[in-house]
Design a protein around this motif. Structure first.
Motif, PDB file in Angstrom:
ATOM      1  N   LEU A  52      -2.629 -47.173  -8.542  1.00 29.36           N
ATOM      2  CA  LEU A  52      -1.291 -46.929  -8.000  1.00 29.36           C
ATOM      3  C   LEU A  52      -0.284 -47.750  -8.795  1.00 29.36           C
ATOM      4  O   LEU A  52      -0.485 -48.946  -9.010  1.00 29.36           O
ATOM      5  N   VAL A  53       0.775 -47.088  -9.225  1.00 29.29           N
ATOM      6  CA  VAL A  53       1.919 -47.797  -9.804  1.00 29.29           C
ATOM      7  C   VAL A  53       3.087 -47.584  -8.850  1.00 29.29           C
ATOM      8  O   VAL A  53       3.426 -46.447  -8.516  1.00 29.29           O
ATOM      9  N   LEU A  54       3.659 -48.670  -8.385  1.00 34.44           N
ATOM     10  CA  LEU A  54       4.675 -48.599  -7.331  1.00 34.44           C
ATOM     11  C   LEU A  54       6.000 -49.199  -7.786  1.00 34.44           C
ATOM     12  O   LEU A  54       6.020 -50.294  -8.357  1.00 34.44           O
ATOM     13  N   PHE A  55       7.072 -48.481  -7.542  1.00 33.39           N
ATOM     14  CA  PHE A  55       8.418 -49.015  -7.841  1.00 33.39           C
ATOM     15  C   PHE A  55       9.284 -48.971  -6.582  1.00 33.39           C
ATOM     16  O   PHE A  55       9.056 -48.139  -5.691  1.00 33.39           O
ATOM     17  N   GLY A  56      10.267 -49.854  -6.545  1.00 32.91           N
ATOM     18  CA  GLY A  56      11.214 -49.899  -5.442  1.00 32.91           C
ATOM     19  C   GLY A  56      12.446 -49.036  -5.714  1.00 32.91           C
ATOM     20  O   GLY A  56      12.360 -47.997  -6.367  1.00 32.91           O
ATOM     21  N   ASP A  57      13.582 -49.492  -5.263  1.00 34.10           N
ATOM     22  CA  ASP A  57      14.821 -48.712  -5.322  1.00 34.10           C
ATOM     23  C   ASP A  57      15.697 -49.172  -6.508  1.00 34.10           C
ATOM     24  O   ASP A  57      15.403 -50.192  -7.129  1.00 34.10           O
ATOM     25  N   TYR A  58      16.730 -48.411  -6.781  1.00 35.14           N
ATOM     26  CA  TYR A  58      17.768 -48.753  -7.778  1.00 35.14           C
ATOM     27  C   TYR A  58      17.239 -48.795  -9.213  1.00 35.14           C
ATOM     28  O   TYR A  58      17.904 -49.340 -10.098  1.00 35.14           O
ATOM     29  N   VAL A  59      16.041 -48.262  -9.447  1.00 33.98           N
ATOM     30  CA  VAL A  59      15.441 -48.383 -10.784  1.00 33.98           C
ATOM     31  C   VAL A  59      16.293 -47.684 -11.832  1.00 33.98           C
ATOM     32  O   VAL A  59      16.503 -48.218 -12.932  1.00 33.98           O
ATOM     33  N   ASP A  60      16.812 -46.504 -11.464  1.00 33.09           N
ATOM     34  CA  ASP A  60      17.605 -45.755 -12.444  1.00 33.09           C
ATOM     35  C   ASP A  60      18.942 -46.415 -12.750  1.00 33.09           C
ATOM     36  O   ASP A  60      19.619 -46.052 -13.711  1.00 33.09           O
ATOM     37  N   LEU A  61      19.324 -47.398 -11.921  1.00 34.68           N
ATOM     38  CA  LEU A  61      20.579 -48.123 -12.159  1.00 34.68           C
ATOM     39  C   LEU A  61      20.367 -49.333 -13.077  1.00 34.68           C
ATOM     40  O   LEU A  61      21.312 -50.056 -13.383  1.00 34.68           O
ATOM     41  N   SER A  62      19.132 -49.534 -13.504  1.00 37.90           N
ATOM     42  CA  SER A  62      18.823 -50.731 -14.290  1.00 37.90           C
ATOM     43  C   SER A  62      18.383 -50.343 -15.697  1.00 37.90           C
ATOM     44  O   SER A  62      17.376 -49.663 -15.878  1.00 37.90           O
ATOM     45  N   THR A  63      19.129 -50.824 -16.693  1.00 38.55           N
ATOM     46  CA  THR A  63      18.744 -50.506 -18.078  1.00 38.55           C
ATOM     47  C   THR A  63      17.420 -51.181 -18.436  1.00 38.55           C
ATOM     48  O   THR A  63      16.716 -50.737 -19.329  1.00 38.55           O
ATOM     49  N   ARG A  64      17.069 -52.259 -17.747  1.00 41.35           N
ATOM     50  CA  ARG A  64      15.792 -52.923 -17.998  1.00 41.35           C
ATOM     51  C   ARG A  64      14.631 -52.122 -17.410  1.00 41.35           C
ATOM     52  O   ARG A  64      13.581 -51.973 -18.033  1.00 41.35           O
ATOM     53  N   TRP A  65      14.823 -51.618 -16.188  1.00 40.89           N
ATOM     54  CA  TRP A  65      13.697 -51.035 -15.464  1.00 40.89           C
ATOM     55  C   TRP A  65      13.533 -49.526 -15.628  1.00 40.89           C
ATOM     56  O   TRP A  65      12.414 -49.014 -15.559  1.00 40.89           O
ATOM     57  N   ALA A  66      14.650 -48.814 -15.840  1.00 42.15           N
ATOM     58  CA  ALA A  66      14.549 -47.352 -15.930  1.00 42.15           C
ATOM     59  C   ALA A  66      13.567 -46.907 -17.034  1.00 42.15           C
ATOM     60  O   ALA A  66      12.710 -46.042 -16.790  1.00 42.15           O
ATOM     61  N   PRO A  67      13.639 -47.490 -18.241  1.00 41.58           N
ATOM     62  CA  PRO A  67      12.692 -47.049 -19.278  1.00 41.58           C
ATOM     63  C   PRO A  67      11.237 -47.404 -18.950  1.00 41.58           C
ATOM     64  O   PRO A  67      10.308 -46.691 -19.338  1.00 41.58           O
ATOM     65  N   ARG A  68      11.052 -48.470 -18.213  1.00 39.87           N
ATOM     66  CA  ARG A  68       9.692 -48.883 -17.827  1.00 39.87           C
ATOM     67  C   ARG A  68       9.095 -47.882 -16.836  1.00 39.87           C
ATOM     68  O   ARG A  68       7.920 -47.522 -16.932  1.00 39.87           O
ATOM     69  N   LEU A  69       9.922 -47.465 -15.884  1.00 35.16           N
ATOM     70  CA  LEU A  69       9.473 -46.447 -14.930  1.00 35.16           C
ATOM     71  C   LEU A  69       9.104 -45.164 -15.678  1.00 35.16           C
ATOM     72  O   LEU A  69       8.057 -44.554 -15.432  1.00 35.16           O
ATOM     73  N   LYS A  70       9.959 -44.758 -16.610  1.00 35.42           N
ATOM     74  CA  LYS A  70       9.706 -43.549 -17.391  1.00 35.42           C
ATOM     75  C   LYS A  70       8.374 -43.661 -18.154  1.00 35.42           C
ATOM     76  O   LYS A  70       7.538 -42.741 -18.114  1.00 35.42           O
ATOM     77  N   ALA A  71       8.163 -44.784 -18.795  1.00 35.88           N
ATOM     78  CA  ALA A  71       6.927 -44.964 -19.570  1.00 35.88           C
ATOM     79  C   ALA A  71       5.704 -44.980 -18.647  1.00 35.88           C
ATOM     80  O   ALA A  71       4.633 -44.471 -19.013  1.00 35.88           O
ATOM     81  N   CYS A  72       5.853 -45.539 -17.460  1.00 38.87           N
ATOM     82  CA  CYS A  72       4.737 -45.560 -16.501  1.00 38.87           C
ATOM     83  C   CYS A  72       4.432 -44.140 -16.004  1.00 38.87           C
ATOM     84  O   CYS A  72       3.266 -43.787 -15.816  1.00 38.87           O
ATOM     85  N   ARG A  73       5.488 -43.340 -15.809  1.00 38.66           N
ATOM     86  CA  ARG A  73       5.261 -41.929 -15.423  1.00 38.66           C
ATOM     87  C   ARG A  73       4.432 -41.229 -16.496  1.00 38.66           C
ATOM     88  O   ARG A  73       3.505 -40.472 -16.196  1.00 38.66           O
ATOM     89  N   GLU A  74       4.787 -41.472 -17.746  1.00 37.80           N
ATOM     90  CA  GLU A  74       4.066 -40.833 -18.858  1.00 37.80           C
ATOM     91  C   GLU A  74       2.607 -41.305 -18.891  1.00 37.80           C
ATOM     92  O   GLU A  74       1.693 -40.514 -19.109  1.00 37.80           O
ATOM     93  N   PHE A  75       2.400 -42.582 -18.666  1.00 38.79           N
ATOM     94  CA  PHE A  75       1.031 -43.104 -18.642  1.00 38.79           C
ATOM     95  C   PHE A  75       0.218 -42.448 -17.531  1.00 38.79           C
ATOM     96  O   PHE A  75      -0.920 -41.997 -17.741  1.00 38.79           O
ATOM     97  N   VAL A  76       0.791 -42.390 -16.318  1.00 43.30           N
ATOM     98  CA  VAL A  76       0.052 -41.846 -15.163  1.00 43.30           C
ATOM     99  C   VAL A  76      -0.312 -40.385 -15.407  1.00 43.30           C
ATOM    100  O   VAL A  76      -1.454 -39.960 -15.143  1.00 43.30           O
ATOM    101  N   GLN A  77       0.646 -39.632 -15.949  1.00 42.76           N
ATOM    102  CA  GLN A  77       0.383 -38.225 -16.261  1.00 42.76           C
ATOM    103  C   GLN A  77      -0.765 -38.105 -17.280  1.00 42.76           C
ATOM    104  O   GLN A  77      -1.705 -37.324 -17.079  1.00 42.76           O
ATOM    105  N   ALA A  78      -0.680 -38.893 -18.328  1.00 43.09           N
ATOM    106  CA  ALA A  78      -1.715 -38.839 -19.373  1.00 43.09           C
ATOM    107  C   ALA A  78      -3.064 -39.298 -18.829  1.00 43.09           C
ATOM    108  O   ALA A  78      -4.114 -38.707 -19.136  1.00 43.09           O
ATOM    109  N   ALA A  79      -3.058 -40.340 -18.012  1.00 46.55           N
ATOM    110  CA  ALA A  79      -4.320 -40.858 -17.455  1.00 46.55           C
ATOM    111  C   ALA A  79      -4.984 -39.795 -16.586  1.00 46.55           C
ATOM    112  O   ALA A  79      -6.208 -39.611 -16.634  1.00 46.55           O
ATOM    113  N   ASN A  80      -4.171 -39.058 -15.817  1.00 42.14           N
ATOM    114  CA  ASN A  80      -4.745 -38.021 -14.958  1.00 42.14           C
ATOM    115  C   ASN A  80      -5.293 -36.852 -15.779  1.00 42.14           C
ATOM    116  O   ASN A  80      -6.344 -36.296 -15.439  1.00 42.14           O
ATOM    117  N   LEU A  81      -4.607 -36.513 -16.857  1.00 40.21           N
ATOM    118  CA  LEU A  81      -5.116 -35.452 -17.749  1.00 40.21           C
ATOM    119  C   LEU A  81      -6.446 -35.877 -18.376  1.00 40.21           C
ATOM    120  O   LEU A  81      -7.284 -35.035 -18.700  1.00 40.21           O
TER     121      LEU A  81
END
Lengths: 341, 341
Positions: free
Chosen positions: B268-297
């Motif tokens: 499980l990869v879990l994020f809280g709120d306001y992530v898209d409002l953060s230049t630090r965190w938004a790209p990390r969330l995006k990269a984690c989404r890509e990892f989870v998708q690839a890991a499931n494939l």
């Protein structure tokens, strides 16, 4: 009946009375806790321009330092004043937890005997933040290298003699009770120490005073480098100090200094074995004897005990880790019951 | 069976039957613990000539570094795999204890829900010793100042945005749930961090692998800078890893890297709120989404959850301290029950 049998009988008696009255947790079996948690005492904000040399973290800003981490557990039915456990040099609150060879630590022993137990990490050590801005000032070229913070790590070989495992590494005093087979686990407890970079009294001392007031009565139990801290805390303010147990202190207050802060306070200074064989520790024991004598002449209730005089033999400087650690703790419990209201 | 054993067994039976109708401790009232204590995993001895610049401590000798402190509590009636709690940058195991505003931490929450709980201090932080010999090498003039260890302290102002209390200090995101009235207590939790001075993987990673094997099955729950550690541990060896919960990771594994270590592992990869409002965190969330998708494939059982998608709103980066911290913990408990055998 030998000592071991007496202790076993005493433990059984406590276990029975604990079961009947629920005053304490027995030394084996489940442990029932009313409340546990952690918080900080002390601390101050400092502004710095040398927090970081990394792009990801700003060099400029405010940090909080000098605070003291406190972890506590309160037994289901408290049966004594809280005990605050204060570790010594190059160590952290881990000192009081599980022994290097995996036996119960004094934190749990006193808890099971009914005392609320508070374990601290001294300021600048363990979970209590150090102020590293002076390191980065040198790294940035703003200060000369000799302005670096004084920090040291006690090596195994030097610590061996300081902890009185033997006269020198790797010699062992005959009958010495530290579990040397688990020394690897013990060396892992040791941490670098910034204590020489800190003012006197150490910021831990006012933080202990804040804690004592918050607890409205606690026994300050210190060890080695922190041995003097309860006395320094009392010199600031005796409010909240129910008693002092100073175990193998690196220093006692001066016998010729102001002894008024200690009048009326139950005070125990405790030493283990082989002290007279140690050029480091023998003069400290002598100076503590002089302090205790002077404190009592000034109306104090101080006592100095050297364990071999009680027939308890073989203790190193790390009494709380020695094979007979719970025998020593049981004696401390009895001392507290006799002396601290 | 002797009398002492009979008594101990009877007490244990009474204590356990006292909560026979509950597999776990309720969230209020006394807490019953089968066993607690602490130990170290990892660690290595290093020889140094720059341990100390003080006469009282030898410059030459051996110290042990890279070990990881582990504190644990096991509930009276365990009802789940052990959870290992791994804190993030500039923090220690204190992260998981009492919240800054004095509420129950996740360490106790999961314990009361029946999980054995293991809380670590990362290598070189908290009760896990740093190797400061490179600092003294500069102080002694043996090395140039630029060879000083990289260490940094995150200032309050910079940390404010990193922890997503608001877009920048002292702004606050609307509805943000971190208890800012207790921020003073939170700043005291922060410690200087040597993580940039350490190799990749961090020494904490092999130590976690040792712990996972020792526990014969544990959920590695990491946060922020340590978010990647459970994945790196699995890449070393999946033995003993029952599942991964990575909370607001600073990084996920690369979506184009070797994904075999994660096949079959509940993740499980879990994020809280306001992530898209953060230049630090938004790209990390995006990269984690890509990892989870690839890991499931690649045959994985990974899931990425952003709390507002579940209707849980207002969470900062410090989910375990937010006002709704126990609501988030309860959801994690339910995720573990559904996904980890």
């Amino acid at each position: 009946m030998n000592t071991k049998n007496i202790i076993a009988t005493a433990i059984a008696a406590v276990a029975i009375s604990g079961c009947a009255t629920h005053a304490t947790n027995p030394l084996e079996g489940p442990l029932t806790i009313a409340k546990q948690g952690s918080f900080f005492v002390g601390g101050r904000d400092v502004q710095s321009e040398t927090l970081s040399t990394l792009p990801a973290y700003l060099p400029s800003g405010k940090v909080t330092v000098d605070q003291v981490y406190v972890h506590y557990q309160i037994p289901a039915v408290p049966a004594g004043k809280p005990i605050t456990l204060i570790h010594g040099c190059c160590l952290t609150g881990k000192t009081w937890e599980t022994t290097p060879d995996g036996r119960m630590g004094w934190d749990e022993y006193f808890l099971r005997k009914g005392y609320p137990v508070y374990v601290i990490d001294q300021a600048w050590r363990g979970r209590s933040a150090a102020n590293i801005t002076a390191i980065n000032a040198v790294k940035m070229g703003k200060e000369a290298p000799d302005k670096l913070l004084t920090v040291f790590a006690a090596g195994h070989e030097g610590a061996w003699a300081i902890f009185r495992f033997g006269a020198k590494h790797p010699e062992v005093f005959p009958g010495m009770q530290f579990p040397l087979e688990a020394q690897g686990e013990f060396w892992k407890q040791m941490v670098p120490d910034f204590l020489q970079a800190l003012p006197t009294p150490n910021p831990t001392v006012p933080a202990l005073s804040e804690l004592a007031k918050k607890l409205n009565g606690t026994i300050l139990m210190s060890h080695s480098q922190s041995g003097i801290f309860p006395f320094q805390t009392a010199a600031l303010d005796t409010a909240g100090i129910a008693g002092i147990v100073s175990i193998e202190p690196g220093a006692c207050p001066s016998a010729t200094g102001d002894l008024k802060p200690y009048a009326g306070l139950p005070i125990l200074v405790l030493f283990g074995d082989y002290v007279d064989l140690s050029t480091r520790w023998a003069p400290r024991l002598k100076a503590c004897r002089e302090f205790v004598q002077a404190a009592n002449l000034a109306g104090g209730k101080a006592e100095l005990v050297v364990l071999p005089d009680l027939g308890i033999k073989g203790n190193s400087h790390m009494l709380m880790h020695d094979r007979n650690s719970l025998e020593v703790a049981a004696w401390l419990d009895s001392w507290i019951l006799r002396n601290v209201r």
